[in-house]
Design a protein around this motif. Sequence first.
Motif, PDB file in Angstrom:
ATOM      1  N   LYS A 101      20.562  42.577 -44.151  1.00 31.01           N
ATOM      2  CA  LYS A 101      21.275  43.122 -42.995  1.00 31.01           C
ATOM      3  C   LYS A 101      21.305  42.112 -41.840  1.00 31.01           C
ATOM      4  CE  LYS A 101      21.511  47.520 -40.480  1.00 31.01           C
ATOM      5  NZ  LYS A 101      20.858  48.846 -40.300  1.00 31.01           N
ATOM      6  N   SER A 102      20.194  41.396 -41.639  1.00 25.67           N
ATOM      7  CA  SER A 102      20.118  40.422 -40.553  1.00 25.67           C
ATOM      8  C   SER A 102      21.023  39.226 -40.798  1.00 25.67           C
ATOM      9  CB  SER A 102      18.667  39.936 -40.385  1.00 25.67           C
ATOM     10  OG  SER A 102      17.795  40.998 -40.077  1.00 25.67           O
ATOM     11  N   LEU A 103      21.042  38.730 -42.022  1.00 24.39           N
ATOM     12  CA  LEU A 103      21.815  37.534 -42.332  1.00 24.39           C
ATOM     13  C   LEU A 103      23.301  37.815 -42.477  1.00 24.39           C
ATOM     14  CD1 LEU A 103      19.560  35.748 -44.988  1.00 24.39           C
ATOM     15  CD2 LEU A 103      19.918  35.060 -42.620  1.00 24.39           C
ATOM     16  N   ASN A 104      23.639  38.948 -43.103  1.00 27.91           N
ATOM     17  CA  ASN A 104      25.018  39.181 -43.525  1.00 27.91           C
ATOM     18  C   ASN A 104      25.711  40.321 -42.801  1.00 27.91           C
ATOM     19  OD1 ASN A 104      25.037  37.124 -45.671  1.00 27.91           O
ATOM     20  ND2 ASN A 104      23.495  38.444 -46.622  1.00 27.91           N
ATOM     21  N   GLY A 105      24.972  41.069 -41.964  1.00 27.49           N
ATOM     22  CA  GLY A 105      25.592  42.112 -41.162  1.00 27.49           C
ATOM     23  C   GLY A 105      26.157  43.258 -41.967  1.00 27.49           C
ATOM     24  N   VAL A 106      25.575  43.511 -43.142  1.00 24.71           N
ATOM     25  CA  VAL A 106      26.061  44.574 -44.013  1.00 24.71           C
ATOM     26  C   VAL A 106      24.906  45.516 -44.334  1.00 24.71           C
ATOM     27  CG1 VAL A 106      25.655  43.236 -46.116  1.00 24.71           C
ATOM     28  CG2 VAL A 106      27.323  45.080 -46.158  1.00 24.71           C
ATOM     29  N   ASP A 107      25.202  46.805 -44.465  1.00 23.95           N
ATOM     30  CA  ASP A 107      24.175  47.807 -44.757  1.00 23.95           C
ATOM     31  C   ASP A 107      24.307  48.236 -46.213  1.00 23.95           C
ATOM     32  OD1 ASP A 107      22.440  50.039 -44.834  1.00 23.95           O
ATOM     33  OD2 ASP A 107      22.740  50.361 -42.689  1.00 23.95           O
ATOM     34  N   LEU A 108      23.447  47.652 -47.071  1.00 24.25           N
ATOM     35  CA  LEU A 108      23.393  47.987 -48.493  1.00 24.25           C
ATOM     36  C   LEU A 108      21.958  48.380 -48.813  1.00 24.25           C
ATOM     37  CD1 LEU A 108      25.495  45.172 -50.259  1.00 24.25           C
ATOM     38  CD2 LEU A 108      25.923  47.621 -50.396  1.00 24.25           C
ATOM     39  N   PHE A 109      21.646  49.655 -48.641  1.00 24.85           N
ATOM     40  CA  PHE A 109      20.274  50.120 -48.808  1.00 24.85           C
ATOM     41  C   PHE A 109      19.914  50.192 -50.287  1.00 24.85           C
ATOM     42  CE2 PHE A 109      17.061  53.707 -48.372  1.00 24.85           C
ATOM     43  CZ  PHE A 109      16.070  52.876 -47.883  1.00 24.85           C
ATOM     44  N   TYR A 110      18.685  49.815 -50.604  1.00 24.80           N
ATOM     45  CA  TYR A 110      18.269  49.678 -52.002  1.00 24.80           C
ATOM     46  C   TYR A 110      18.177  51.007 -52.749  1.00 24.80           C
ATOM     47  CZ  TYR A 110      13.720  50.675 -49.817  1.00 24.80           C
ATOM     48  OH  TYR A 110      12.701  51.233 -49.094  1.00 24.80           O
ATOM     49  N   GLU A 111      18.026  52.128 -52.052  1.00 28.92           N
ATOM     50  CA  GLU A 111      17.987  53.412 -52.762  1.00 28.92           C
ATOM     51  C   GLU A 111      19.374  53.859 -53.209  1.00 28.92           C
ATOM     52  OE1 GLU A 111      15.912  56.548 -50.841  1.00 28.92           O
ATOM     53  OE2 GLU A 111      14.038  55.426 -50.634  1.00 28.92           O
ATOM     54  N   ILE A 112      20.408  53.236 -52.693  1.00 34.59           N
ATOM     55  CA  ILE A 112      21.779  53.553 -53.096  1.00 34.59           C
ATOM     56  C   ILE A 112      22.117  52.776 -54.357  1.00 34.59           C
ATOM     57  CG2 ILE A 112      24.211  53.370 -52.425  1.00 34.59           C
ATOM     58  CD1 ILE A 112      23.150  53.634 -49.501  1.00 34.59           C
ATOM     59  N   GLU A 113      22.620  53.476 -55.357  1.00 34.91           N
ATOM     60  CA  GLU A 113      22.934  52.836 -56.636  1.00 34.91           C
ATOM     61  C   GLU A 113      24.366  52.299 -56.609  1.00 34.91           C
ATOM     62  OE1 GLU A 113      22.761  53.647 -61.471  1.00 34.91           O
ATOM     63  OE2 GLU A 113      22.429  55.299 -60.068  1.00 34.91           O
ATOM     64  N   MET A 114      24.493  51.045 -56.266  1.00 32.90           N
ATOM     65  CA  MET A 114      25.777  50.386 -56.410  1.00 32.90           C
ATOM     66  C   MET A 114      26.040  50.159 -57.903  1.00 32.90           C
ATOM     67  SD  MET A 114      26.845  50.152 -53.325  1.00 32.90           S
ATOM     68  CE  MET A 114      28.283  49.082 -53.486  1.00 32.90           C
ATOM     69  N   PRO A 123      31.915  40.914 -45.687  1.00 30.65           N
ATOM     70  CA  PRO A 123      31.592  42.337 -45.481  1.00 30.65           C
ATOM     71  C   PRO A 123      30.927  42.676 -44.153  1.00 30.65           C
ATOM     72  CG  PRO A 123      29.867  41.311 -46.758  1.00 30.65           C
ATOM     73  CD  PRO A 123      30.885  40.229 -46.494  1.00 30.65           C
ATOM     74  N   VAL A 124      31.050  41.815 -43.148  1.00 26.05           N
ATOM     75  CA  VAL A 124      30.364  42.046 -41.877  1.00 26.05           C
ATOM     76  C   VAL A 124      30.767  43.396 -41.282  1.00 26.05           C
ATOM     77  CG1 VAL A 124      30.070  41.212 -39.510  1.00 26.05           C
ATOM     78  CG2 VAL A 124      30.187  39.578 -41.400  1.00 26.05           C
ATOM     79  N   GLY A 125      29.774  44.169 -40.887  1.00 23.18           N
ATOM     80  CA  GLY A 125      30.037  45.454 -40.248  1.00 23.18           C
ATOM     81  C   GLY A 125      30.271  46.605 -41.199  1.00 23.18           C
TER      82      GLY A 125
END
Length: 211
Positions: A101-114, A123-125
């Motif tokens: 999140k700090s480096l790339n400005g994207v919210d991809l939480f690990y509990e979410i199964e992509m 993907p910023v923001g």
Amino acid sequence: MIISPSPETLDKLIRHQIHNLFLLDDIENYTISKSLAKALSKTELCFRKSSNKYYSRNGQAFFSIYHSGQYCIFLYFLSRQIFLDDPRNSVTADKVYYLNKSLNGVDLFYEIEMPEIFHLDHPVGSVMGRASYGNNFTFAQLCTVGNNHGVFPTIGENVKMLSGAKILGNSTIGDNVIVSANTYIKDTNIPSNSLVFGSSPNLIIKPRSNS
């Protein structure tokens, strides 16, 4: 998979970056290194299916640790792998997630199964919530997938969200759908093989070829 400059540098870089931001103890250093191989395997599978010319070299999947989009996907897989290997390591997974999140400005939480295969482009923001995602999902900058009254969307295969698109609530998005830039979908079903734009409840939906 070709890793540039090397897997050893990747391992050192991740742990160095996280330590500088959040500190790491010996157990956390071991946990990250232990989950690295599985995360790289998932990254390779994802990159092999990418049509982006920067994701392959000489017929092999290619991962540059200095390509922000590639590093973003890898960090998601690493944070999730740490969590899947042992949920008790959630603090370590948190640190990898926050690094991403700090480096790339994207919210991809690990509990979410992509899905196994997903793509992103600047993907910023963007915030990807707890939806159900089909394979070959793609999103760009300032995209949001989120809930409405606790209900999250279901997204089919080969769905592409262009810049600023939003999918919220009790929405089912069919296969092979393009969600146009700045489109706002809330509690609306979109049929497969569609191009959609506008805002719910006044969306405009046009058929498109599934080729």
